[in-house]
Motif scaffolding. Structure first.
Motif, PDB file in Angstrom:
ATOM      1  N   UNK A  14       1.125  -1.140   0.285  1.00 57.33           N
ATOM      2  CA  UNK A  14      -0.025   0.149  -0.009  1.00 57.33           C
ATOM      3  C   UNK A  14       0.957   1.142   0.252  1.00 57.33           C
ATOM      4  N   UNK A  15       0.670   2.416  -0.262  1.00 53.71           N
ATOM      5  CA  UNK A  15       1.064   3.709  -0.408  1.00 53.71           C
ATOM      6  C   UNK A  15       1.897   4.158   0.955  1.00 53.71           C
ATOM      7  N   UNK A  16       2.633   4.579   0.767  1.00 54.69           N
ATOM      8  CA  UNK A  16       3.120   4.823   2.415  1.00 54.69           C
ATOM      9  C   UNK A  16       4.576   5.558   2.084  1.00 54.69           C
ATOM     10  N   UNK A  17       4.805   6.115   3.065  1.00 55.63           N
ATOM     11  CA  UNK A  17       5.611   7.353   3.211  1.00 55.63           C
ATOM     12  C   UNK A  17       7.186   7.056   3.614  1.00 55.63           C
ATOM     13  N   UNK A  18       7.587   6.774   2.691  1.00 57.11           N
ATOM     14  CA  UNK A  18       9.771   5.821   3.430  1.00 57.11           C
ATOM     15  C   UNK A  18      10.761   7.637   3.441  1.00 57.11           C
ATOM     16  N   UNK A  19      11.565   7.687   5.062  1.00 56.80           N
ATOM     17  CA  UNK A  19      13.023   8.356   4.739  1.00 56.80           C
ATOM     18  C   UNK A  19      13.933   7.944   3.877  1.00 56.80           C
TER      19      UNK A  19
END
Length: 302
Positions: free
Chosen positions: A212-217
């Motif tokens: 699923x769409x996720x925020x990565x660093x």
């Protein structure tokens, strides 16, 4: 035309297109994504929605343009340019190194008004330029490095020579997203140091994430240690039960080719024998003495 005004001295920067200046009409009847909209936005006390970024000292200007400013004709597609006032240099950061005809463009950020998958609205602001002007972040649908093979929107970083690991004159381009995504990736922001770049993606890049769409660093010298194994708590992923240990042979049982047959234990005074293929207990026979046996006389004692 773009100009630089510095302490009263005006210098020419570049000539851009009419679309670059005027922007596009949004659904609410206002224009945005235009270089000439910031003055009008200030009068209206609204976000400028300008496709440009500037360092605090005004020395580096990052902007989008569809004009041929660096010897590359991008057609109707926007590219990201960087102007360094101290060096008086204008460079295209997102132009393909192969100079192949453009099939897509670049942007400092994406807006959901154009792309429903984009995580930010037209009122959002992504600081795509580091405060010192030596790092810039942007999106591009073009493959700027060989590891970008997915033909979708990806997130890139530009570094000036001498910054980080870049030793190339003119700067270096790095791919931040995976480069093999099924869906587009979007720039979300970066830390004040520039060592952390935040982006959204549908890729599974670390263990434990879902599709699923996720925020990565994406962090310099960062990352997470992969777990050795993920514990399974569901019934369907438990290991199969261990088989029971084999039956040990004891005096009380007989292991044959068929079912286990208990061995008969005869009571006292009886012994085992086999009759018609079955083990049965019979009364023990009394052994006769083979010598002379005294028996009473029929006629009484003599």
């Amino acid at each position: 035309n773009l100009y630089l005004s510095e302490e009263g001295a005006i210098s020419f920067v570049a000539t851009v297109t009419e679309r670059d200046v005027e922007g596009v009409l949004a659904g609410n009847g206002t224009h945005f994504n235009g270089l000439g909209l910031w003055t009008d936005a200030m009068e209206r006390r609204q976000p400028a929605r300008s496709p440009s970024r500037l360092t605090p000292d005004g020395g580096v200007f990052l902007f989008e343009s569809r004009a041929n400013l660096d010897g590359y004709d991008s057609g109707e597609f926007a590219q990201v340019y960087r102007y360094d006032s101290a060096a008086e240099e204008l460079d295209c950061l997102s132009c393909p190194p192969t100079k192949a005809p453009a099939s897509g463009g670049a942007a400092l950020q994406s807006f959901s008004i154009f792309d429903v998958a984009a995580p930010l609205t037209q009122a959002s602001f992504v600081p795509a330029l580091h405060a010192n002007g030596k790092r810039a972040f942007f999106e591009s649908t073009e493959a700027l490095v060989s590891s970008d093979t997915d033909e979708v929107r990806d997130v890139y970083e530009w570094e000036e020579a001498g910054v980080g690991s870049c030793a190339r004159e003119g700067g270096c381009i790095y791919l931040i997203s995976s480069g093999h995504s099924a869906r587009g990736n979007y720039l979300f922001g970066h830390s004040s140091s520039g060592d952390d770049v935040f982006f959204t993606t549908g890729d599974v890049l670390v263990g434990g994430d879902e599709d699923t769409p996720s925020v990565y660093d994406a962090r310099v010298n960062g990352g997470f240690a992969e777990p050795s194994s993920v514990p399974c708590l569901e019934e369907f992923c438990r290991p199969p039960a261990s088989p029971p240990p084999p039956l040990a042979t004891s005096p009380e049982v007989v292991i044959g080719t068929g079912n286990v047959t208990p061995r008969k234990t005869c009571p006292k005074g009886k012994s085992k024998t086999i009759r018609n293929g079955r083990t049965v207990c019979v009364k023990k026979k009394r052994h006769r003495h083979r010598g002379h046996r005294h028996r009473p006389s029929k006629h009484g004692p003599r």
